[in-house]
Write a protein that holds these residues in place. Structure first.
Motif, PDB file in Angstrom:
ATOM      1  N   ALA A   1       0.834  -1.198   0.000  1.00  0.00           N
ATOM      2  CA  ALA A   1       0.000   0.000   0.000  1.00  0.00           C
ATOM      3  C   ALA A   1       0.868   1.247   0.000  1.00  0.00           C
ATOM      4  N   LYS A   2       0.336   2.288  -0.625  1.00  0.00           N
ATOM      5  CA  LYS A   2       0.932   3.621  -0.531  1.00  0.00           C
ATOM      6  C   LYS A   2       0.035   4.401   0.410  1.00  0.00           C
ATOM      7  N   MET A   3       0.640   5.153   1.341  1.00  0.00           N
ATOM      8  CA  MET A   3      -0.145   5.929   2.298  1.00  0.00           C
ATOM      9  C   MET A   3       0.364   7.367   2.318  1.00  0.00           C
ATOM     10  N   ARG A   4      -0.575   8.276   2.379  1.00  0.00           N
ATOM     11  CA  ARG A   4      -0.252   9.685   2.615  1.00  0.00           C
ATOM     12  C   ARG A   4      -0.825  10.021   3.975  1.00  0.00           C
ATOM     13  N   ILE A   5       0.054  10.433   4.881  1.00  0.00           N
ATOM     14  CA  ILE A   5      -0.347  10.710   6.260  1.00  0.00           C
ATOM     15  C   ILE A   5      -0.147  12.199   6.513  1.00  0.00           C
ATOM     16  N   GLU A   6      -1.197  12.842   7.016  1.00  0.00           N
ATOM     17  CA  GLU A   6      -1.153  14.273   7.328  1.00  0.00           C
ATOM     18  C   GLU A   6      -0.691  14.456   8.774  1.00  0.00           C
ATOM     19  N   PRO A   7       0.034  15.539   9.053  1.00  0.00           N
ATOM     20  CA  PRO A   7       0.428  15.792  10.445  1.00  0.00           C
ATOM     21  C   PRO A   7      -0.812  16.084  11.289  1.00  0.00           C
ATOM     22  N   GLN A   8      -0.830  15.548  12.489  1.00  0.00           N
ATOM     23  CA  GLN A   8      -1.957  15.754  13.404  1.00  0.00           C
ATOM     24  C   GLN A   8      -1.409  16.037  14.789  1.00  0.00           C
ATOM     25  N   ARG A   9      -2.299  16.475  15.673  1.00  0.00           N
ATOM     26  CA  ARG A   9      -1.890  16.682  17.065  1.00  0.00           C
ATOM     27  C   ARG A   9      -1.320  15.378  17.608  1.00  0.00           C
ATOM     28  N   GLU A  10      -0.362  15.470  18.485  1.00  0.00           N
ATOM     29  CA  GLU A  10       0.264  14.285  19.076  1.00  0.00           C
ATOM     30  C   GLU A  10      -0.768  13.385  19.745  1.00  0.00           C
ATOM     31  N   ALA A  11      -1.783  13.974  20.378  1.00  0.00           N
ATOM     32  CA  ALA A  11      -2.798  13.180  21.072  1.00  0.00           C
ATOM     33  C   ALA A  11      -3.553  12.273  20.110  1.00  0.00           C
ATOM     34  N   ALA A  12      -3.687  12.701  18.859  1.00  0.00           N
ATOM     35  CA  ALA A  12      -4.434  11.905  17.891  1.00  0.00           C
ATOM     36  C   ALA A  12      -3.682  10.646  17.489  1.00  0.00           C
ATOM     37  N   THR A  13      -2.371  10.630  17.695  1.00  0.00           N
ATOM     38  CA  THR A  13      -1.589   9.456  17.292  1.00  0.00           C
ATOM     39  C   THR A  13      -1.036   8.705  18.489  1.00  0.00           C
ATOM     40  N   ASP A  14      -1.574   8.979  19.680  1.00  0.00           N
ATOM     41  CA  ASP A  14      -1.065   8.321  20.882  1.00  0.00           C
ATOM     42  C   ASP A  14      -1.376   6.837  20.938  1.00  0.00           C
ATOM     43  N   GLN A  15      -2.380   6.378  20.201  1.00  0.00           N
ATOM     44  CA  GLN A  15      -2.748   4.977  20.268  1.00  0.00           C
ATOM     45  C   GLN A  15      -1.735   4.145  19.493  1.00  0.00           C
ATOM     46  N   LEU A  16      -1.001   3.321  20.222  1.00  0.00           N
ATOM     47  CA  LEU A  16      -0.002   2.451  19.603  1.00  0.00           C
ATOM     48  C   LEU A  16      -0.610   1.069  19.423  1.00  0.00           C
ATOM     49  N   GLY A  17      -0.418   0.486  18.247  1.00  0.00           N
ATOM     50  CA  GLY A  17      -0.979  -0.824  17.952  1.00  0.00           C
ATOM     51  C   GLY A  17       0.035  -1.933  18.160  1.00  0.00           C
ATOM     52  N   VAL A  18      -0.461  -3.120  18.398  1.00  0.00           N
ATOM     53  CA  VAL A  18       0.361  -4.317  18.546  1.00  0.00           C
ATOM     54  C   VAL A  18      -0.351  -5.450  17.822  1.00  0.00           C
ATOM     55  N   HIS A  19       0.408  -6.221  17.049  1.00  0.00           N
ATOM     56  CA  HIS A  19      -0.133  -7.410  16.393  1.00  0.00           C
ATOM     57  C   HIS A  19       1.036  -8.296  16.001  1.00  0.00           C
ATOM     58  N   PRO A  20       0.797  -9.580  15.738  1.00  0.00           N
ATOM     59  CA  PRO A  20       1.881 -10.474  15.350  1.00  0.00           C
ATOM     60  C   PRO A  20       2.503 -10.037  14.024  1.00  0.00           C
ATOM     61  N   GLY A  21       3.772 -10.372  13.820  1.00  0.00           N
ATOM     62  CA  GLY A  21       4.412 -10.177  12.523  1.00  0.00           C
ATOM     63  C   GLY A  21       5.458  -9.085  12.485  1.00  0.00           C
ATOM     64  N   ARG A  22       5.763  -8.653  11.266  1.00  0.00           N
ATOM     65  CA  ARG A  22       6.734  -7.596  11.013  1.00  0.00           C
ATOM     66  C   ARG A  22       6.145  -6.639   9.998  1.00  0.00           C
ATOM     67  N   GLU A  23       6.613  -5.399  10.025  1.00  0.00           N
ATOM     68  CA  GLU A  23       6.216  -4.426   9.026  1.00  0.00           C
ATOM     69  C   GLU A  23       7.448  -3.799   8.416  1.00  0.00           C
ATOM     70  N   TRP A  24       7.266  -3.318   7.200  1.00  0.00           N
ATOM     71  CA  TRP A  24       8.326  -2.646   6.464  1.00  0.00           C
ATOM     72  C   TRP A  24       7.705  -1.471   5.742  1.00  0.00           C
ATOM     73  N   PHE A  25       8.398  -0.343   5.728  1.00  0.00           N
ATOM     74  CA  PHE A  25       7.964   0.779   4.897  1.00  0.00           C
ATOM     75  C   PHE A  25       9.174   1.582   4.461  1.00  0.00           C
ATOM     76  N   THR A  26       9.003   2.293   3.345  1.00  0.00           N
ATOM     77  CA  THR A  26      10.003   3.236   2.886  1.00  0.00           C
ATOM     78  C   THR A  26       9.304   4.571   2.690  1.00  0.00           C
ATOM     79  N   VAL A  27      10.029   5.650   2.965  1.00  0.00           N
ATOM     80  CA  VAL A  27       9.456   6.984   2.856  1.00  0.00           C
ATOM     81  C   VAL A  27       9.704   7.515   1.452  1.00  0.00           C
ATOM     82  N   LEU A  28       8.624   7.847   0.761  1.00  0.00           N
ATOM     83  CA  LEU A  28       8.718   8.394  -0.588  1.00  0.00           C
ATOM     84  C   LEU A  28       8.952   9.899  -0.559  1.00  0.00           C
ATOM     85  N   SER A  29       8.254  10.597   0.338  1.00  0.00           N
ATOM     86  CA  SER A  29       8.449  12.040   0.491  1.00  0.00           C
ATOM     87  C   SER A  29       8.071  12.439   1.907  1.00  0.00           C
TER      88      SER A  29
END
Length: 196
Positions: free
Chosen positions: A107-135
């Motif tokens: 997937a390609k994702m575009r994420i907008e900056p938000q207040r820190e409180a909006a991103t305080d929820q940290l997720g946990v699930h089995p596995g690994r993730e990988w991403f590269t920053v395009l811009s």
């Protein structure tokens, strides 16, 4: 008639390509499919018409199916035209078909900056993730750590560590690969997601 000739050429290329990928000589493949090396050579080079009774043992010997060997295919099975799905602060484009790559989703994702409180929820699930920053710059939160990942850099981490990916200062675009658990945790469509 041109399509039939083109399909013959594709089948011949597939036979030769699969044989070479396995490191087999014509003799080695011939022994596995009970045809003579000269017959196989003439099939691969187009000097002999391809017969169904020859394709079945060739496909079996090469570890593929007759359907895969003779599939004509078209551009529709190659080109993916992703539609954006919007959620608050995030747009996602799915770049792979239904778990096309051995159970993973790209997937390609575009994420907008938000207040820190909006991103305080940290997720946990089995596995690994990988991403590269395009811009832009991604803010990767892993437990108590915050790591800034710049454009051109990549990150890979265990998803058993509480985590969240956000934008740092300005919008960020990332290309990410999720396994089945990651897809369910991060891309699961909810009521606040509206595909367009």
């Amino acid at each position: 008639m041109t399509q039939e000739v083109d399909l013959d050429a594709v089948i011949r290329q597939r036979i030769r390509g699969l044989r070479l990928a396995r490191g087999w000589s014509l003799d080695a493949l011939a022994a596995r499919c009970y045809l003579s090396p000269s017959t196989l050579s003439r099939i691969e080079t187009g000097h002999r018409r391809i017969a169904l009774d020859q394709l079945v043992p060739i496909a079996r010997a090469l570890g593929t199916t007759l359907d895969q060997l003779v599939d004509a295919g078209d551009d529709e099975d190659v080109v993916i035209r992703p539609l954006p799905a919007h959620a608050p602060g995030r747009t996602t484009w799915l770049l792979s078909r239904d778990r096309a790559l051995h159970g993973v989703t790209v997937a390609k994702m575009r994420i907008e900056p938000q207040r820190e409180a909006a991103t305080d929820q940290l997720g946990v699930h089995p596995g690994r993730e990988w991403f590269t920053v395009l811009s832009g710059t991604a803010r990767l939160r892993l437990g108590e750590r915050t790591i800034l990942v710049q454009a051109g850099d990549a990150a890979e981490f265990s998803t058993m560590v509480p985590h969240a990916i956000g934008a740092h200062d300005s919008p960020v675009e990332i290309l990410t690969i999720f396994d089945q658990d990651g897809e369910r945790a991060h891309l699961h469509v909810t009521d606040d997601v509206t595909p367009t």
